[in-house]
Structures are given as C-alpha cells and as structure tokens.
Design a protein around this motif. Structure first.
Motif, PDB file in Angstrom:
ATOM      1  N   HIS A   1       0.810  -1.220   0.000  1.00 49.22           N
ATOM      2  CA  HIS A   1       0.000   0.000   0.000  1.00 49.22           C
ATOM      3  C   HIS A   1       0.842   1.268   0.000  1.00 49.22           C
ATOM      4  N   ASN A   2       0.316   2.308  -0.656  1.00 43.05           N
ATOM      5  CA  ASN A   2       0.710   3.674  -0.336  1.00 43.05           C
ATOM      6  C   ASN A   2      -0.201   4.133   0.807  1.00 43.05           C
ATOM      7  N   VAL A   3       0.343   4.953   1.679  1.00 45.48           N
ATOM      8  CA  VAL A   3      -0.473   5.519   2.762  1.00 45.48           C
ATOM      9  C   VAL A   3      -0.675   7.005   2.472  1.00 45.48           C
ATOM     10  N   VAL A   4      -1.936   7.434   2.485  1.00 44.55           N
ATOM     11  CA  VAL A   4      -2.259   8.801   2.062  1.00 44.55           C
ATOM     12  C   VAL A   4      -3.076   9.519   3.141  1.00 44.55           C
ATOM     13  N   ALA A   5      -2.748  10.786   3.382  1.00 50.54           N
ATOM     14  CA  ALA A   5      -3.560  11.616   4.280  1.00 50.54           C
ATOM     15  C   ALA A   5      -3.719  12.976   3.644  1.00 50.54           C
ATOM     16  N   GLU A   6      -4.878  13.612   3.860  1.00 46.91           N
ATOM     17  CA  GLU A   6      -5.025  14.937   3.251  1.00 46.91           C
ATOM     18  C   GLU A   6      -5.789  15.922   4.114  1.00 46.91           C
ATOM     19  N   ILE A   7      -5.426  17.183   3.879  1.00 46.38           N
ATOM     20  CA  ILE A   7      -6.212  18.303   4.405  1.00 46.38           C
ATOM     21  C   ILE A   7      -6.891  18.922   3.185  1.00 46.38           C
ATOM     22  N   LYS A   8      -8.206  19.004   3.223  1.00 43.46           N
ATOM     23  CA  LYS A   8      -8.965  19.540   2.074  1.00 43.46           C
ATOM     24  C   LYS A   8      -8.732  21.031   1.916  1.00 43.46           C
ATOM     25  N   GLY A   9      -8.572  21.471   0.668  1.00 35.64           N
ATOM     26  CA  GLY A   9      -8.398  22.889   0.380  1.00 35.64           C
ATOM     27  C   GLY A   9      -9.687  23.670   0.599  1.00 35.64           C
TER      28      GLY A   9
ATOM     29  N   ARG B   1       1.151  18.092   9.777  1.00 38.64           N
ATOM     30  CA  ARG B   1       0.958  18.301  11.218  1.00 38.64           C
ATOM     31  C   ARG B   1       1.096  19.788  11.555  1.00 38.64           C
ATOM     32  N   MET B   2       2.098  20.431  10.948  1.00 37.29           N
ATOM     33  CA  MET B   2       2.321  21.844  11.263  1.00 37.29           C
ATOM     34  C   MET B   2       1.201  22.732  10.719  1.00 37.29           C
ATOM     35  N   PHE B   3       0.668  22.401   9.545  1.00 35.90           N
ATOM     36  CA  PHE B   3      -0.472  23.172   9.044  1.00 35.90           C
ATOM     37  C   PHE B   3      -1.602  23.151  10.073  1.00 35.90           C
ATOM     38  N   LYS B   4      -1.868  21.979  10.623  1.00 42.80           N
ATOM     39  CA  LYS B   4      -2.933  21.875  11.632  1.00 42.80           C
ATOM     40  C   LYS B   4      -2.543  22.598  12.925  1.00 42.80           C
ATOM     41  N   ALA B   5      -1.318  22.359  13.374  1.00 47.57           N
ATOM     42  CA  ALA B   5      -0.891  22.949  14.650  1.00 47.57           C
ATOM     43  C   ALA B   5      -0.925  24.476  14.584  1.00 47.57           C
ATOM     44  N   LEU B   6      -0.599  25.018  13.429  1.00 50.20           N
ATOM     45  CA  LEU B   6      -0.577  26.475  13.274  1.00 50.20           C
ATOM     46  C   LEU B   6      -1.920  27.011  12.788  1.00 50.20           C
ATOM     47  N   ASN B   7      -2.883  26.107  12.679  1.00 52.18           N
ATOM     48  CA  ASN B   7      -4.234  26.539  12.299  1.00 52.18           C
ATOM     49  C   ASN B   7      -4.301  27.199  10.931  1.00 52.18           C
ATOM     50  N   ILE B   8      -3.568  26.621   9.994  1.00 51.57           N
ATOM     51  CA  ILE B   8      -3.577  27.169   8.638  1.00 51.57           C
ATOM     52  C   ILE B   8      -4.417  26.259   7.759  1.00 51.57           C
ATOM     53  N   ARG B   9      -5.476  26.811   7.209  1.00 49.10           N
ATOM     54  CA  ARG B   9      -6.310  26.064   6.272  1.00 49.10           C
ATOM     55  C   ARG B   9      -5.791  26.372   4.871  1.00 49.10           C
ATOM     56  N   PRO B  10      -5.255  25.377   4.164  1.00 50.45           N
ATOM     57  CA  PRO B  10      -4.735  25.677   2.818  1.00 50.45           C
ATOM     58  C   PRO B  10      -5.875  25.916   1.825  1.00 50.45           C
ATOM     59  N   LYS B  11      -5.566  26.669   0.766  1.00 54.46           N
ATOM     60  CA  LYS B  11      -6.561  26.901  -0.290  1.00 54.46           C
ATOM     61  C   LYS B  11      -6.747  25.657  -1.137  1.00 54.46           C
ATOM     62  N   HIS B  12      -5.634  24.973  -1.392  1.00 55.14           N
ATOM     63  CA  HIS B  12      -5.667  23.740  -2.180  1.00 55.14           C
ATOM     64  C   HIS B  12      -5.562  22.552  -1.241  1.00 55.14           C
ATOM     65  N   THR B  13      -5.957  21.400  -1.725  1.00 57.47           N
ATOM     66  CA  THR B  13      -5.823  20.197  -0.905  1.00 57.47           C
ATOM     67  C   THR B  13      -4.347  19.822  -0.779  1.00 57.47           C
ATOM     68  N   ILE B  14      -3.918  19.575   0.440  1.00 59.02           N
ATOM     69  CA  ILE B  14      -2.541  19.120   0.652  1.00 59.02           C
ATOM     70  C   ILE B  14      -2.578  17.659   1.042  1.00 59.02           C
ATOM     71  N   ARG B  15      -1.869  16.887   0.288  1.00 54.52           N
ATOM     72  CA  ARG B  15      -1.909  15.451   0.485  1.00 54.52           C
ATOM     73  C   ARG B  15      -0.508  14.931   0.787  1.00 54.52           C
ATOM     74  N   VAL B  16      -0.403  14.172   1.834  1.00 48.27           N
ATOM     75  CA  VAL B  16       0.871  13.521   2.152  1.00 48.27           C
ATOM     76  C   VAL B  16       0.789  12.076   1.698  1.00 48.27           C
ATOM     77  N   VAL B  17       1.796  11.633   0.983  1.00 50.58           N
ATOM     78  CA  VAL B  17       1.820  10.242   0.534  1.00 50.58           C
ATOM     79  C   VAL B  17       3.107   9.572   1.016  1.00 50.58           C
ATOM     80  N   LEU B  18       2.919   8.445   1.707  1.00 52.47           N
ATOM     81  CA  LEU B  18       4.054   7.589   2.072  1.00 52.47           C
ATOM     82  C   LEU B  18       4.099   6.510   0.994  1.00 52.47           C
ATOM     83  N   PHE B  19       4.938   6.722   0.002  1.00 50.60           N
ATOM     84  CA  PHE B  19       4.980   5.829  -1.164  1.00 50.60           C
ATOM     85  C   PHE B  19       5.639   4.498  -0.821  1.00 50.60           C
ATOM     86  N   MET B  20       5.115   3.437  -1.378  1.00 51.08           N
ATOM     87  CA  MET B  20       5.717   2.115  -1.206  1.00 51.08           C
ATOM     88  C   MET B  20       6.564   1.781  -2.435  1.00 51.08           C
ATOM     89  N   ASN B  21       7.701   1.119  -2.173  1.00 47.18           N
ATOM     90  CA  ASN B  21       8.479   0.490  -3.253  1.00 47.18           C
ATOM     91  C   ASN B  21       9.274   1.419  -4.162  1.00 47.18           C
TER      92      ASN B  21
END
Lengths: 456, 456
Positions: free
Chosen positions: B259-267, B305-325
C-alpha cells in the motif's frame, strides 16, 4: 563619434578583461577544490592529531605534543620559514573524574558532570546542598541571599533552538557558564551547576571556561549533561527540597611555557604584507578536540600545502598559525598580535577556522571598508557552484581578534553550525564525527578565499 | 501629469502591497521554523520508525508494519481523510548472510559483501573464479569473451570525489550496479562484484537495485565494501590470478500486496487541486532506512501536522503520501499517478524528500513555466535567513516522477549531499546518523514552501 567609440571600446575591453579575470578565478577555485577532494591531506592529519596527540589543554603534556606535532609536520612541507613563538599560558587541571548525584529523599541518582575550566575544587568530601533552579541572573538576584545562602545554584536556561545560527544561541546562553559562579557567590551560594551549553539532549557534560571576578568568594562550578539537567529540573518540580552533591578536584597551577606554531610562504611582490590563516591547537581536556579545533588546524595547514602543491606563488606572504590557548585565555592570539606590532609586521587579512569542520556556508568579514566588503561579496558568484553563498559583514575569530587594532581585516570561516554544539567541549568531539568531504570542502573554500584576497 | 501621478501612485501601491505580502510570508515562514524546532515531531517519529519498525523492504513483514505504522500515526492527526492505496510490489529476499573471500594463493581474506537487490543466488556451494577488474563497460567489451569467459567481473569505478553534488557522482557510477551483471554476462562471466556506490572508505557494503535484461544469462551480483574493493584491486595488481569466492542465497518471490499511505487536508478554495508531498516508506533490508527515506517520511508527515498545529487552512488540498516500493520498482509512485489519472484528480505540485535528512540547501523545480520558475526563485529572499539559497531548475523525485505527464510541477527537496552516500543502502543508515536540528530545518523548509505554493 571617435570619443564615443573609444569609450565603448574601453567599456567592452574592461568588461572582457573582467570576464577573463572571473573565468580565470573560477579555474583556480576549481583547482583548489579538486586538490582538496582528490589529494587532500586534512583528513589524515586530523586522524593523526586527534588519535595520536589527543586532548591538548594549555599547559598539558598533550599541548606540548601538539606543538611538536605541528612543527614537525610544517617543517616537512618545504615552506620558506617555520618557527615557534613563546607564550606563557594558564595551566589548569581537572584532576580525578568528578562525581555528581541528585539526592531526592532516599533516592540517589548518579549524573554526568564536568568541572568548568578554571573552577576551584570542592572540599575533598564534596559539597551537598539544596538546589535553587534559575534561568537568569535577574531571577537569581530577585531571590537574593535569603533564598540562596548556602545553596547550590542550578542555571538551567537552554540554548534557544529557534536560532538558525547556533552560535547566536550559544552566545545568549554563555553568561551562565562564564559568570554564573560570580553571580551565585554574590547571593551566598556555595556551588554552581549549569545545564551544558548544548542543543542536543544527551549524556555528555560540556565543559568550557569560566573565571572568577575579584571581590567575590570563589565557589566551585560544574556542567551537567543536558539530560541530567532536564531530569534534575523535573525532580525539583516534584520535590523542591531535592539536594545535589558534587565533588571535583581541579586545580590551577602556575602559568606554563608554550608556543604558537607558525609557517609561511613568502610573498613574491609584497613579502612585508601578511595574510594570516589559522585555528587553535589547544583543546579541552575531555575531548580529542576534533571539531574544536582540530579541523581548523588541519584546514589552515592544508591552505599552504595546496598553494605549494598547485605551484602558486602568492604576492603577499601567507602565514599559517596554530594558535595556543584559545580555550582558556587566548594568550596565543594576544602574543601573536603583540609580536606583530613589535616587529612592525603589516597584517592585511586574518582568516580563522574555529567553528567546526562542517560543510562550508560562507565567510564573515569585519573591519573592511564598504568597497572591500562589496568586492568580497562579489565572490559569491565564484563560490556558488560549491554551495557556498554567505558573504556577510561580521566574523573574525578569537585568535585573530587581537590583530583588529592594527587595522587587519578579519574573516571568519562559516561552516554549517547545526551539529557543532552536539560535540563542543565534550568527550564526544571525536574524529568519527568529522566527515571527510565536509572537512575538505572547507579547506578548499579557505584556500580559494586566500588566493582571491592575495590577488585583490 | 495626472496620468503620471496615477502611474506612480499605482507603482507605489503595488510595491507596498508586495512588501506587505513579503513581510507576511516572512512571518509565516518563521512560524513553521519555530514550530518545527520547538515542538517538532519528526525526530521522535523517526526514532520510532527506525527503531520499532526497522528495515522495511517491499513485500517484507517490515513493510507491512510500516504501512500500519504510517496509517495509525496519520489517523491520529485529525486530518480530513486517511486512506490506503493498494499496489502489488516486487518481493525479493536476501536469505542467509552472504560470504565473500579474496583468494590470493593460499591466503583467504574474508570481506564484507551484500547481494544486489534483484540478483539471483549463487549455486549453494558459491562460486569461485579469477577476477577481471574493469572501470567501464567499454573496457569490459574491449576485453571480450576471450578474457572474461568463466570469470568474475569486478567493477571498480569509484564515485567522482570532485562532484560537489554527490548525487551527480552517484548517477555517473550507477551503471555498474544497475546493469553490470548484464554486460558481464554478455562476455561470458559467471558473476559480478561491484565497488559499493559510496564516497567513504569503510567496511559497509551498499546494496541497491539491479535488473536483468532479457536475452542474456542471469548471473549473481554483489557489492563489496569500498575498503574491500580497494584491497582487492591492490592485491590484483600484485597477483592478477587472484580468485574471488562468494555465496548468496537471495530469491525473488511472487509480487506481494502492499500500500501507499495517504492523508489529506482539504483545500478551502480549490479542494479539487492537489499539492502532494511525500517520501518513500520502504527501505533496503540491510538498514533502518533512516536517511533513506525515513527522514523524507517524517518530514512529509510533519508538513501537514504543522499546518494543523498552526491553524492554517490551505486553499488547495494538501496530500501527504508515504509511497511504497521506491527502492526496487517504484510501483507505489506509478500506481499513485495511475489512480490520480483514473480519478480525474488535478495535481498542481508534487514535492518529494528523498535525499536524506541533512541541512536544507534548497529546492529544484521541473516542469515549470518560465514565469513560475521566476516566482519560485524569488523565494530565495524568504529562505536566506535560514541558510537556504538554492532554488534551481531540475529536481523532482522518483515517486512523484510518474505525475509529470499529467502536467504536475515537480519539486525535489535538496539537503546538503556530502554525507548521504556514507550511509545510503548500507547497514549504517541508522537513526544515530540523523541530527535532530538538520531534520527539523528540512521539515520547516518543506512546509514553508508548500505554504507559499498554496498561496501562489
């Protein structure tokens, strides 16, 4: 029309000459980097100095060995002149390994401590007292004698992690080590322990110099490892009557004879004008003194080695100085400047490497005219291909500092500072923490700058 | 006159607005650095990943644990969405520890070796043959079957020490590892050993991927430590009929589910436009995978994590991907781009950290218009106070690379490269080699850039 043509021609000519000079400088800078990275000696010299000479605090046998080591190596380099300068240096010894315990009720926790350089010993039995934790001198003064008399003062203000240049954070926290004992003695304390000046949480106590002010009682001072400091602080929150015990047997002896080690290549056009490059040969007794300042020593020696290896005869005299006693007195630097004045020598530039052997980031210059500073900053273009971008005002170094009143322009070599205070003045400042490429890039950057300054 | 006044007013207004924007950006960048350096999680996450998950080659139990580790941690972050993407990955196992010996007459010298990823095993008894040392494929072809049949080919071209960016030197030496076995098989060799792709002389063999071309015999391939390679080369100079013995029992199994593992904050303004930030979760089996690429993983997670901790809502969706392989197939990156296309997602930027957790030097951008590139380069001013100066064309990363055909602008995070190949793909790529401040500065730089790109 003719006038204008001449004017344009002369502009074009000067432009092309300047481009030519720049290109030629690029070629020379590239040669220094290639030489250092392919055939450099700095890393093997450092292995030898840290491994075979080892710790070399002023006045110690190690320092004597280090002087001999530097002299022998420089004499084998075939330079125009190698000589020693006599200098009397402080002689302080740590004695037996210190002992420190947190005494929390019946619990007795052993913690790593180290006497600060210059401190007196505790009584033979050690001292035990309740602990008063403070962050600042102001806080200490506010508590006053009433709260502090007979206590051990614990200075626990950490280095500010948000400072990108860690030397700034070090500077801001340094008063605790340098003058903490004096401030504590004024309010009747019987001893001082400080949080090590390090931004890493680990088990190494970091020593460093302190001195006693006149007119206040002398009390013993030691550094706790950062981990021990955090632990003690947490325990004090639970139990404010926690005590601390420590014992140290350090001692100051009479000043000892020692030496700066000097080597030079005579200038072909202005032999009477000197560019001095150096680091300091002494180190704290706890450590091999790899980053502080073995790296500065071998990089400075590498500068003149490369001039010879690349067959470059400088216009000005280039002098390498292995300064003695930066750590607890700067006597070598002071003596060097005294002799320079007495001998009517003209030092045009001084360059010091005493910030560790990490990837070079740039240089700082002090005492320069605006014109000189702007020429210096124009070097950015030549260094950018090597990842070196910072050419700023400010810099210099402790050993070359005493040359400032003689009008010498002082330059500090600026490597990346992030890891420096992990090792600084502690027993983990070992050869293994030095990366060969980082060290060699620094030596090449220094040699390149000296080459450019000599041409300027 | 009026027109001119209006013109000047509008210039002044736009200047002051732009100064205001720049000031505001400076404040935000400072916040990311303070957050990372004061309250950062990246270092403790890395300690956990390297220590408690450990090696995590695709298809292994470690990789499964790593997926679970990433998912659990991201789920605890309170993001808008956390999910897995299914992907089939290669499954190769090293088997028992390899053995290698230099056989110089009666002398038998044990040397550190490691099978290259994807290699076949030797026969159970191992193979023994005379050694032909070459530096290039050209040299090998010139020797031909006559000299090479039945021999072990020893590729011994070191990384070029004079390249300041060590990734360039790695790229130039990489053919030996990737394709050496194919070239050797073409001239009838029975095995291949290569000098580890490292610029440090030490005892660690560095593994890495290789693959077999169709139509040539499959022969086993292994890496020698750099010290062993130098030793073997020296012995061959004395005795050209020196033999080498090695034994390895590695094996390729059927592809495995992962699997890739994905997390996002919606823009908030353009949720359909995605900025993806990532590193790769898999590592070589020999190592804890600290710098490769545990640091990229924890830095990417730290960005959101820092976007959330600093209370910054991004305009675009920010997605973190932990890529496999990434290490032996890039299947995760390929799958990610396939799904992006299939789901009609619009990825405007991709940022990858896969060059180690060292002090940040800058970023490289590819696929950008001239206008975008020049905006990107103007960020230099904002990052200079953090010692970050390099904003250049070129960059990206293996995992985000497959997004390029979709018009995504790709950015590679560029830390200092000097130490990377001391650890890369070897068992010394451990948590202890990562400096906390360097790691945290990198995370802050990445978050700051994502913040600026999101605003742009």
């Amino acid at each position: 029309m003719k006038k204008q043509t001449t004017f344009i021609t002369s502009i074009l000519l000067s432009l092309s000459l300047s481009t030519f000079a720049q290109d030629n400088d690029s070629v020379m800078v590239r040669k220094f980097f290639d030489e250092s990275l392919m055939r450099g000696k700095s890393y093997e010299w450092l292995r030898d100095l840290t491994g075979n000479v080892g710790p070399r605090l002023s006045g110690s046998e190690g320092a004597k060995k280090a002087v001999q080591w530097g002299k022998t190596l420089l004499e084998s380099g075939g330079y125009d002149r190698v000589f020693l300068q006599d200098v009397m240096v402080p002689h302080w010894e740590r004695g037996a390994k210190e002992e420190g315990y947190i005494l929390n009720g019946k619990e007795k926790i052993k913690v790593p401590i180290a006497a600060l350089g210059g401190s007196i010993a505790t009584p033979k039995k050690g001292i035990t007292a309740e602990v008063i934790e403070v962050k600042t001198f102001q806080e200490l003064r506010a508590l006053g004698k009433e709260k502090c008399e007979g206590k051990i003062i614990f200075f626990n203000r950490p280095m500010d992690a948000t400072r990108i240049n860690t030397f700034e954070a070090y500077g801001m926290a340094g008063d605790q080590r340098r003058a903490g004992a004096n401030e504590a003695a004024k309010v009747g304390a019987i001893g001082v322990i400080i949080r090590s000046l390090s931004n890493t949480e680990n088990d190494y106590p970091h020593t460093g110099s302190m001195s006693y002010a006149t007119g206040v009682p002398l009390i013993p001072a030691a550094a706790l490892s950062t981990k021990a400091a955090t632990l003690l602080s947490n325990i004090l929150k639970e139990n404010p009557s926690t005590k601390f015990y420590f014992k140290q047997s350090c001692q100051t002896f009479d000043d000892a004879p020692s030496h700066n080690v000097v080597a030079e290549i005579k200038g072909s056009e202005h032999p009477e004008e000197i560019i001095v490059v150096g680091g300091h040969l002494d180190s704290w007794d706890l450590a091999q003194g790899a980053h502080d300042d073995g790296t500065g020593i071998v990089q400075s020696m590498e500068v003149i080695r490369m001039f010879k290896a690349l067959n470059i005869r400088p216009k000005h005299t280039i002098r390498v100085v292995l300064f003695m006693n930066e750590e607890n007195g700067t006597r070598g630097g002071i003596k060097y400047a005294e002799l320079a004045k007495a001998n009517n020598e003209k030092h045009i530039f001084g360059l010091e490497s005493d910030s560790g052997g990490f990837t070079p980031k740039g240089f700082g210059m002090q005492g320069a005219s605006a014109e000189l500073l702007s020429k210096f900053q124009a070097y950015r273009k030549l260094f950018a291909p090597y990842g070196i971008h910072e050419f700023e005002r400010g810099g210099g170094g402790a050993d070359i500092g005493p040359l400032a009143p003689q009008g010498t322009v002082l330059i500090g070599f600026k490597p990346d500072s992030q890891r420096y205070f992990e090792y600084h003045h502690a027993s983990n400042d070992t050869f293994e923490t030095v990366n060969q490429r980082e060290l060699e890039l620094g030596a090449a950057a220094m040699a390149s700058l000296v080459y450019l300054l000599d041409k300027m």
